[in-house]
Design a protein around this motif. Structure first.
Motif, short mmCIF file in Angstrom:
data_model
loop_
_atom_site.label_atom_id
_atom_site.label_comp_id
_atom_site.label_asym_id
_atom_site.label_seq_id
_atom_site.Cartn_x
_atom_site.Cartn_y
_atom_site.Cartn_z
N ASN A 111 -40.65 -49.26 -70.54
CA ASN A 111 -41.25 -50.00 -71.65
C ASN A 111 -41.13 -51.51 -71.48
O ASN A 111 -41.47 -52.27 -72.39
N ALA A 112 -40.61 -51.97 -70.33
CA ALA A 112 -40.41 -53.42 -70.11
C ALA A 112 -41.75 -54.14 -70.16
O ALA A 112 -42.74 -53.69 -69.58
N ALA A 113 -41.74 -55.27 -70.86
CA ALA A 113 -42.99 -56.02 -71.06
C ALA A 113 -43.17 -57.15 -70.04
O ALA A 113 -44.27 -57.67 -69.88
N ASP A 114 -42.09 -57.56 -69.38
CA ASP A 114 -42.20 -58.64 -68.40
C ASP A 114 -41.28 -58.36 -67.21
O ASP A 114 -40.41 -57.49 -67.27
N ALA A 115 -41.48 -59.14 -66.15
CA ALA A 115 -40.78 -58.90 -64.89
C ALA A 115 -39.27 -59.08 -65.03
O ALA A 115 -38.49 -58.31 -64.45
N ARG A 116 -38.85 -60.08 -65.80
CA ARG A 116 -37.41 -60.34 -65.93
C ARG A 116 -36.71 -59.20 -66.66
O ARG A 116 -35.64 -58.73 -66.24
N THR A 117 -37.31 -58.73 -67.74
CA THR A 117 -36.74 -57.61 -68.50
C THR A 117 -36.66 -56.36 -67.63
O THR A 117 -35.66 -55.65 -67.61
N GLU A 118 -37.72 -56.12 -66.87
CA GLU A 118 -37.76 -54.94 -66.00
C GLU A 118 -36.65 -55.01 -64.95
O GLU A 118 -35.98 -54.01 -64.67
N LYS A 119 -36.44 -56.20 -64.38
CA LYS A 119 -35.40 -56.37 -63.36
C LYS A 119 -34.01 -56.12 -63.97
O LYS A 119 -33.15 -55.48 -63.36
N GLU A 120 -33.79 -56.63 -65.18
CA GLU A 120 -32.50 -56.42 -65.85
C GLU A 120 -32.25 -54.94 -66.10
O GLU A 120 -31.15 -54.43 -65.87
N VAL A 121 -33.28 -54.25 -66.61
CA VAL A 121 -33.12 -52.82 -66.91
C VAL A 121 -32.94 -52.02 -65.62
O VAL A 121 -32.15 -51.07 -65.56
N TYR A 122 -33.64 -52.42 -64.56
CA TYR A 122 -33.49 -51.75 -63.25
C TYR A 122 -32.05 -51.85 -62.78
O TYR A 122 -31.46 -50.86 -62.32
N GLU A 123 -31.46 -53.03 -62.89
CA GLU A 123 -30.07 -53.22 -62.44
C GLU A 123 -29.09 -52.46 -63.33
O GLU A 123 -28.05 -52.00 -62.87
N THR A 124 -29.44 -52.32 -64.61
CA THR A 124 -28.60 -51.53 -65.52
C THR A 124 -28.68 -50.05 -65.18
O THR A 124 -27.69 -49.32 -65.29
N ALA A 125 -29.86 -49.60 -64.76
CA ALA A 125 -30.11 -48.16 -64.57
C ALA A 125 -29.77 -47.66 -63.17
O ALA A 125 -29.90 -46.47 -62.90
N THR A 126 -29.34 -48.56 -62.27
CA THR A 126 -29.03 -48.12 -60.91
C THR A 126 -27.59 -48.46 -60.55
O THR A 126 -27.09 -49.54 -60.87
N SER A 127 -26.93 -47.54 -59.88
CA SER A 127 -25.57 -47.75 -59.41
C SER A 127 -25.57 -48.83 -58.32
O SER A 127 -26.35 -48.73 -57.36
N PRO A 128 -24.71 -49.86 -58.43
CA PRO A 128 -24.64 -50.87 -57.36
C PRO A 128 -24.34 -50.28 -55.99
O PRO A 128 -24.84 -50.78 -54.97
N VAL A 129 -23.55 -49.20 -55.95
CA VAL A 129 -23.26 -48.56 -54.66
C VAL A 129 -24.52 -47.92 -54.08
O VAL A 129 -24.87 -48.13 -52.91
N LEU A 130 -25.23 -47.14 -54.88
CA LEU A 130 -26.46 -46.50 -54.41
C LEU A 130 -27.52 -47.54 -54.08
O LEU A 130 -28.28 -47.39 -53.11
N ARG A 131 -27.58 -48.59 -54.88
CA ARG A 131 -28.54 -49.68 -54.64
C ARG A 131 -28.26 -50.35 -53.30
O ARG A 131 -29.18 -50.69 -52.55
N ALA A 132 -26.98 -50.54 -53.00
CA ALA A 132 -26.58 -51.21 -51.76
C ALA A 132 -26.92 -50.35 -50.54
O ALA A 132 -27.42 -50.85 -49.53
#
Length: 496
Positions: free
Chosen positions: A415-436
């Motif tokens: 439901n993110a309306a802009d790129a910054r919000t989407e990036k924040e939610v993406y980082e919230t929704a992904t494990s830093p270990v799995l992301r790395a």
């Protein structure tokens, strides 16, 4: 240690991973279900308690225990009871979910110049997005692959999980195919970008671009070949051949995929192309002497010495294209062309993934079932049609599982309306270990291969106790994780 002793120990290690028949697909599904279960607990902790924001040392430790140590336990100490391990993981998830949610911390929006502010708040988002569930799927798949390539050399790792000799299914067999499938999913991104921009890249340019991806991988294949022969490292020749290795397979895929892209003018989709290649290859195996050549021919020249790696390439190409087809509908922000709501788009994606998982599974059953189907056995050595269908079905189901968890606990991303919000939610929704792990996947896989070689050259893996085995494997997993997270923290992407 005398040369005779060295020789006999090398032979023992080669025999330890040879002539194996694998295990049941059902058990493989149970073992690999540990990763989605661990991610579900991670998601509950994050969505209900914001446990991983901010990311402190304790957060990293829990992240490591859930997403790295849990799969490690699944393939070692809990190999005979994977569902019990899943239960141990899911029980605290229910408990945490029952607790009242922690109120979100107030966020201060940074002051931006009016031009940037208006641009940032724009509702126009790029057509392609980085989906959290794809990061989770690729990260967890790579972690399990890296763990298994070292664990297989220890007695604690069940032999039924190691690669089969010719016929059958095993955990490590699904890992090899999944690596290729996930590479195909990501390879759909540049094609989708081209289509969104309305341009078509000529074939010579496509081939040139693909060679840029191929050359580093082929170079790694040569380096691995020289080092294995030079160090007299134990080899399983029937896996790929005398000189061939997995890096050569990965390296030759991009130019062939670029060539086959022209066939899409005639064939409706990548999935149809994957099936066509898989079926044609299977027909050739059954109607000619190719199968006998791959399995029994004497190794007299360069082709016969590397017959497994060269001939199985057809199957790996089909797997890559099947992954690319999945990427074509998973990567775009909107799966339907109409201006549907975010909820409709999300539900359509889930439905599409469910249908494709069912299609690949049904085709696999029809091909392998001796009563209702063709009764053809799976062979990773041949990479035959049943193996291609199994890998496509398995990975489609894994992506679907991660997407369902993602949709339940982090709907805000869609439901993110802009790129910054989407990036924040993406980082919230992904494990830093799995992301790395996902970010520098091939580099970490290469490091895992180097560390596996180092351990095998310095430790008599067949003779160590279960306690020592776990200590080595946990230490190895920790090194890989720390390196991956450090690279991500320093914003470094190593492109190979």
């Amino acid at each position: 240690m005398s040369s005779n002793t060295k020789l006999s120990y090398k032979q023992m290690k080669e025999e330890f991973v040879s002539n194996l028949s694998g295990g049941e697909v059902t058990e493989i599904n149970y073992v690999t279900a540990v990763a989605p279960a661990a991610f579900l607990l991670w998601s509950v902790l994050q969505s209900r308690q914001s446990f991983f924001r901010p990311y402190r040392p304790l957060s990293f430790l829990v992240d490591f225990l859930l997403n790295v140590a849990s799969p490690l336990l699944g393939i070692t100490l809990y190999a005979n009871n994977p569902l019990l391990l899943c239960g141990f993981i899911l029980a605290p998830a229910l408990f945490v979910y029952a607790l009242p949610p922690r109120p979100p911390a107030p966020r201060r929006k940074p002051k931006l110049p009016p031009s940037i502010q208006s641009q940032d708040s724009s509702s126009t988002l790029p057509p392609l997005s980085t989906k959290p569930f794809l990061t989770t799927y690729r990260g967890s798949m790579l972690i399990l692959t890296c763990l298994a390539i070292l664990a297989v050399d220890f007695r604690l790792f069940p032999r039924r999980f190691a690669k089969v000799e010719t016929w059958g299914t095993s955990l490590m067999d699904v890992g090899v195919g999944s690596f290729v499938f996930s590479a195909g999913v990501v390879a759909a991104r540049p094609i989708l970008k081209e289509r969104a921009e309305g341009r078509i890249t000529p074939l010579p340019q496509r081939l040139l671009h693909s060679m840029r991806h191929s050359l580093p991988l082929l170079a790694l294949g040569v380096i691995r070949l020289i080092s294995v022969k030079g160090l007299d490292y134990n080899e399983h020749v029937t896996e790929y051949g005398v000189h061939w290795n997995f890096f050569f397979t990965l390296g030759f895929l991009p130019p062939f995929v670029a060539l086959f892209q022209a066939a899409l003018k005639v064939i409706p989709s990548y999935a149809a192309l994957a099936l066509l290649i898989g079926v044609m290859y299977q027909v050739v195996l059954e109607s000619t002497s190719l199968k006998a050549f791959i399995l029994t021919a004497p190794r007299t020249d360069l082709l016969s010495m590397n017959r497994e790696g060269i001939c199985s390439f057809c199957g790996y190409l089909a797997i890559f294209l099947a992954g690319q087809d999945t990427g074509m509908f998973v990567l775009p922000r909107n799966i339907t062309r109409s201006g549907s709501s975010n909820g409709v788009q999300r539900n359509t994606l889930l439905l599409t993934m469910t249908v494709w998982s069912a299609v690949w599974t049904a085709l696999y059953i029809l091909t392998t079932n001796p009563v209702y189907g063709a009764g053809v056995d799976v062979s990773r050595r041949l990479v035959n049609l049943p193996y291609v269908l199994w890998i496509a079905a398995f990975n489609s189901a894994q992506i679907l599982a991660m997407c369902v968890i993602d949709t339940i606990f982090f709907p805000a991303f869609y439901n993110a309306a802009d790129a910054r919000t989407e990036k924040e939610v993406y980082e919230t929704a992904t494990s830093p270990v799995l992301r790395a792990f996902n970010r520098n996947g091939l580099a970490i896989f290469l490091l895992a291969n180097l560390l596996t070689g180092l351990v095998n050259l310095t430790v008599p893996t067949l003779d160590v106790t279960p306690l020592a085995t776990m200590a080595i494997l946990v230490g190895y997993a920790a090194v890989l994780t720390v390196v991956a997270v450090a690279l991500d923290k320093w914003d470094l992407s190593i492109k190979l």
